[in-house]
Design a protein around this motif. Structure first.
Motif, PDB file in Angstrom:
ATOM      1  N   TYR A   1       4.134   5.326   9.973  1.00 23.23           N
ATOM      2  CA  TYR A   1       4.138   6.689   9.452  1.00 23.23           C
ATOM      3  C   TYR A   1       3.556   7.741  10.384  1.00 23.23           C
ATOM      4  CZ  TYR A   1       5.349   4.347   5.140  1.00 23.23           C
ATOM      5  OH  TYR A   1       5.987   3.579   4.216  1.00 23.23           O
ATOM      6  N   VAL A   2       2.539   7.420  11.145  1.00 24.96           N
ATOM      7  CA  VAL A   2       1.862   8.434  11.949  1.00 24.96           C
ATOM      8  C   VAL A   2       2.511   8.596  13.315  1.00 24.96           C
ATOM      9  CG1 VAL A   2      -0.331   9.130  12.979  1.00 24.96           C
ATOM     10  CG2 VAL A   2      -0.295   8.050  10.727  1.00 24.96           C
ATOM     11  N   LYS A   3       2.766   7.507  14.012  1.00 26.07           N
ATOM     12  CA  LYS A   3       3.348   7.598  15.357  1.00 26.07           C
ATOM     13  C   LYS A   3       4.720   8.287  15.358  1.00 26.07           C
ATOM     14  CE  LYS A   3       0.881   4.229  18.073  1.00 26.07           C
ATOM     15  NZ  LYS A   3       0.584   4.862  19.321  1.00 26.07           N
ATOM     16  N   PRO A   4       5.605   7.979  14.411  1.00 26.92           N
ATOM     17  CA  PRO A   4       6.881   8.713  14.412  1.00 26.92           C
ATOM     18  C   PRO A   4       6.697  10.224  14.237  1.00 26.92           C
ATOM     19  CG  PRO A   4       7.061   6.759  13.048  1.00 26.92           C
ATOM     20  CD  PRO A   4       5.615   6.898  13.440  1.00 26.92           C
ATOM     21  N   LEU A   5       5.744  10.643  13.408  1.00 25.43           N
ATOM     22  CA  LEU A   5       5.486  12.070  13.219  1.00 25.43           C
ATOM     23  C   LEU A   5       4.909  12.687  14.485  1.00 25.43           C
ATOM     24  CD1 LEU A   5       3.945  12.094   9.617  1.00 25.43           C
ATOM     25  CD2 LEU A   5       6.235  12.817  10.313  1.00 25.43           C
TER      26      LEU A   5
ATOM     27  N   SER B   1      -3.782  -1.144   8.666  1.00 27.62           N
ATOM     28  CA  SER B   1      -4.002   0.147   9.333  1.00 27.62           C
ATOM     29  C   SER B   1      -3.084   0.320  10.536  1.00 27.62           C
ATOM     30  CB  SER B   1      -5.462   0.283   9.768  1.00 27.62           C
ATOM     31  OG  SER B   1      -6.309   0.290   8.655  1.00 27.62           O
ATOM     32  N   ARG B   2      -2.923  -0.739  11.327  1.00 28.55           N
ATOM     33  CA  ARG B   2      -2.012  -0.656  12.484  1.00 28.55           C
ATOM     34  C   ARG B   2      -0.571  -0.463  12.026  1.00 28.55           C
ATOM     35  NH1 ARG B   2      -5.981  -3.836  14.329  1.00 28.55           N
ATOM     36  NH2 ARG B   2      -5.102  -5.790  13.592  1.00 28.55           N
ATOM     37  N   TRP B   3      -0.198  -1.154  10.939  1.00 32.20           N
ATOM     38  CA  TRP B   3       1.153  -1.001  10.404  1.00 32.20           C
ATOM     39  C   TRP B   3       1.383   0.433   9.914  1.00 32.20           C
ATOM     40  CZ3 TRP B   3       3.042   0.098   5.468  1.00 32.20           C
ATOM     41  CH2 TRP B   3       4.421  -0.033   5.317  1.00 32.20           C
ATOM     42  N   LEU B   4       0.431   0.970   9.149  1.00 31.18           N
ATOM     43  CA  LEU B   4       0.552   2.352   8.664  1.00 31.18           C
ATOM     44  C   LEU B   4       0.649   3.340   9.833  1.00 31.18           C
ATOM     45  CD1 LEU B   4      -2.044   2.354   5.735  1.00 31.18           C
ATOM     46  CD2 LEU B   4       0.445   2.587   5.530  1.00 31.18           C
ATOM     47  N   LEU B   5      -0.153   3.101  10.871  1.00 25.97           N
ATOM     48  CA  LEU B   5      -0.139   3.981  12.035  1.00 25.97           C
ATOM     49  C   LEU B   5       1.230   3.970  12.710  1.00 25.97           C
ATOM     50  CD1 LEU B   5      -2.031   5.772  13.858  1.00 25.97           C
ATOM     51  CD2 LEU B   5      -2.210   3.759  15.320  1.00 25.97           C
ATOM     52  N   THR B   6       1.784   2.777  12.941  1.00 23.05           N
ATOM     53  CA  THR B   6       3.070   2.707  13.648  1.00 23.05           C
ATOM     54  C   THR B   6       4.242   3.109  12.755  1.00 23.05           C
ATOM     55  OG1 THR B   6       3.259   0.343  13.147  1.00 23.05           O
ATOM     56  CG2 THR B   6       2.320   0.945  15.276  1.00 23.05           C
TER      57      THR B   6
ATOM     58  N   MET C   1      -2.007   0.516  18.103  1.00 19.31           N
ATOM     59  CA  MET C   1      -3.258   1.156  18.469  1.00 19.31           C
ATOM     60  C   MET C   1      -3.009   2.649  18.688  1.00 19.31           C
ATOM     61  SD  MET C   1      -5.522  -1.301  18.436  1.00 19.31           S
ATOM     62  CE  MET C   1      -6.920  -0.651  19.286  1.00 19.31           C
ATOM     63  N   PRO C   2      -4.006   3.466  18.389  1.00 24.84           N
ATOM     64  CA  PRO C   2      -3.855   4.916  18.583  1.00 24.84           C
ATOM     65  C   PRO C   2      -3.664   5.257  20.066  1.00 24.84           C
ATOM     66  CG  PRO C   2      -5.896   4.401  17.409  1.00 24.84           C
ATOM     67  CD  PRO C   2      -5.296   3.115  17.823  1.00 24.84           C
ATOM     68  N   SER C   3      -2.823   6.259  20.319  1.00 22.28           N
ATOM     69  CA  SER C   3      -2.569   6.643  21.712  1.00 22.28           C
ATOM     70  C   SER C   3      -3.086   8.038  22.036  1.00 22.28           C
ATOM     71  CB  SER C   3      -1.079   6.529  22.033  1.00 22.28           C
ATOM     72  OG  SER C   3      -0.325   7.296  21.132  1.00 22.28           O
ATOM     73  N   ASN C   4      -3.614   8.756  21.045  1.00 23.71           N
ATOM     74  CA  ASN C   4      -4.227  10.063  21.310  1.00 23.71           C
ATOM     75  C   ASN C   4      -5.336  10.311  20.277  1.00 23.71           C
ATOM     76  OD1 ASN C   4      -3.054  11.257  18.921  1.00 23.71           O
ATOM     77  ND2 ASN C   4      -1.139  11.488  20.047  1.00 23.71           N
ATOM     78  N   LYS C   5      -6.037  11.427  20.437  1.00 32.08           N
ATOM     79  CA  LYS C   5      -7.199  11.736  19.590  1.00 32.08           C
ATOM     80  C   LYS C   5      -6.813  11.853  18.104  1.00 32.08           C
ATOM     81  CE  LYS C   5     -11.583  13.182  19.498  1.00 32.08           C
ATOM     82  NZ  LYS C   5     -12.698  12.343  19.837  1.00 32.08           N
ATOM     83  N   LYS C   6      -5.707  12.546  17.837  1.00 32.04           N
ATOM     84  CA  LYS C   6      -5.259  12.734  16.453  1.00 32.04           C
ATOM     85  C   LYS C   6      -4.957  11.388  15.792  1.00 32.04           C
ATOM     86  CE  LYS C   6      -1.586  14.811  13.714  1.00 32.04           C
ATOM     87  NZ  LYS C   6      -0.299  15.506  13.747  1.00 32.04           N
ATOM     88  N   GLU C   7      -4.225  10.542  16.498  1.00 28.79           N
ATOM     89  CA  GLU C   7      -3.913   9.220  15.961  1.00 28.79           C
ATOM     90  C   GLU C   7      -5.184   8.399  15.779  1.00 28.79           C
ATOM     91  OE1 GLU C   7      -1.006   7.333  18.465  1.00 28.79           O
ATOM     92  OE2 GLU C   7       0.565   8.731  17.877  1.00 28.79           O
ATOM     93  N   GLY C   8      -6.135   8.555  16.687  1.00 29.57           N
ATOM     94  CA  GLY C   8      -7.402   7.846  16.585  1.00 29.57           C
ATOM     95  C   GLY C   8      -8.176   8.231  15.338  1.00 29.57           C
TER      96      GLY C   8
ATOM     97  N   ILE D   1      -6.877   9.532  12.535  1.00 25.91           N
ATOM     98  CA  ILE D   1      -6.125   9.038  11.376  1.00 25.91           C
ATOM     99  C   ILE D   1      -6.314   7.531  11.226  1.00 25.91           C
ATOM    100  CG2 ILE D   1      -3.810   8.735  10.405  1.00 25.91           C
ATOM    101  CD1 ILE D   1      -3.112  11.456  11.761  1.00 25.91           C
ATOM    102  N   PHE D   2      -6.226   6.804  12.346  1.00 31.65           N
ATOM    103  CA  PHE D   2      -6.434   5.359  12.327  1.00 31.65           C
ATOM    104  C   PHE D   2      -7.840   5.035  11.829  1.00 31.65           C
ATOM    105  CE2 PHE D   2      -7.445   1.321  14.567  1.00 31.65           C
ATOM    106  CZ  PHE D   2      -6.473   0.524  13.981  1.00 31.65           C
ATOM    107  N   GLY D   3      -8.837   5.780  12.298  1.00 34.29           N
ATOM    108  CA  GLY D   3     -10.218   5.587  11.847  1.00 34.29           C
ATOM    109  C   GLY D   3     -10.347   5.810  10.344  1.00 34.29           C
ATOM    110  N   MET D   4      -9.643   6.803   9.826  1.00 32.27           N
ATOM    111  CA  MET D   4      -9.678   7.048   8.378  1.00 32.27           C
ATOM    112  C   MET D   4      -9.037   5.897   7.605  1.00 32.27           C
ATOM    113  SD  MET D   4     -11.369   9.684   7.510  1.00 32.27           S
ATOM    114  CE  MET D   4     -10.892   9.733   5.802  1.00 32.27           C
ATOM    115  N   PHE D   5      -7.904   5.381   8.113  1.00 30.70           N
ATOM    116  CA  PHE D   5      -7.278   4.220   7.471  1.00 30.70           C
ATOM    117  C   PHE D   5      -8.257   3.049   7.425  1.00 30.70           C
ATOM    118  CE2 PHE D   5      -2.709   5.434   8.992  1.00 30.70           C
ATOM    119  CZ  PHE D   5      -2.571   6.319   7.943  1.00 30.70           C
TER     120      PHE D   5
END
Length: 160
Positions: free
Chosen positions: A148-152, A141-146, A1-8, A10-14
């Motif tokens: 590729y996005v969360k590590p960045l 979407s959760r997999w992509l977030l954790t 799950m997204p933990s900040n606005k930016k991740e939210g 990106i997650f919404g776009m996925f």
């Protein structure tokens, strides 16, 4: 799950990309390929993605409020995911079905009463949208977030 606005965002776009892709394909198959062209499909996909992301941005806070006000065990992540999806999907289907009816009317015209067409559209969309969200788009979407996005995001926070 997204933990900040930016991740939210990106997650919404996925989520929007996946759901628009599946629902566009489903509705194209449902209504036939008679007026299908690659150029038209890409244009329709892009416009629908913009509309869906805008609607999602408006609906998500309301769905979140409802989901967290319901009585269930919020300590289990799967419960939160399932309840949130069960709040979000019906709201999105109700709104995006209006968009679908408008698009159908523009492209091929409407037959019969509008309210009947709307109820039929909502029903047909809901039976695909909820399983697609729970079984395909949400997990990917959760997999992509954790993956590729969360590590960045974490790397950027460490560099600050």
């Amino acid at each position: 799950m997204p933990s900040n606005k930016k991740e939210g965002i990106i997650f919404g776009m996925f989520m929007c990309f996946g759901m628009v892709f599946i629902m566009t394909f489903y509705n194209t198959v449902l209504h036939g390929f008679s007026s299908f062209t690659i150029k038209g499909a890409v244009f329709q996909f892009v416009i629908t993605l913009i509309v869906a992301f805008t609607v999602e941005s408006l609906v998500e806070p309301q769905a979140r409020k409802i989901a967290f006000s319901l009585p269930y065990d919020k300590s289990k992540k799967i419960n939160v995911i399932l309840v949130f999806a069960c709040c979000m999907v019906p709201m999105m289907v109700l709104i995006m079905s209006i968009y679908g009816l408008v698009l159908t009317n523009i492209m091929t015209g409407m037959e019969g009463p509008i309210f009947t067409a709307y109820l039929k559209t909502v029903g047909l969309n809901f039976i695909v949208a909820l399983p697609a969200q729970l079984l395909i788009v949400g997990p990917i979407s959760r997999w992509l977030l954790t993956k590729y996005v969360k590590p960045l995001t974490q790397k950027a926070e460490l560099n600050m």
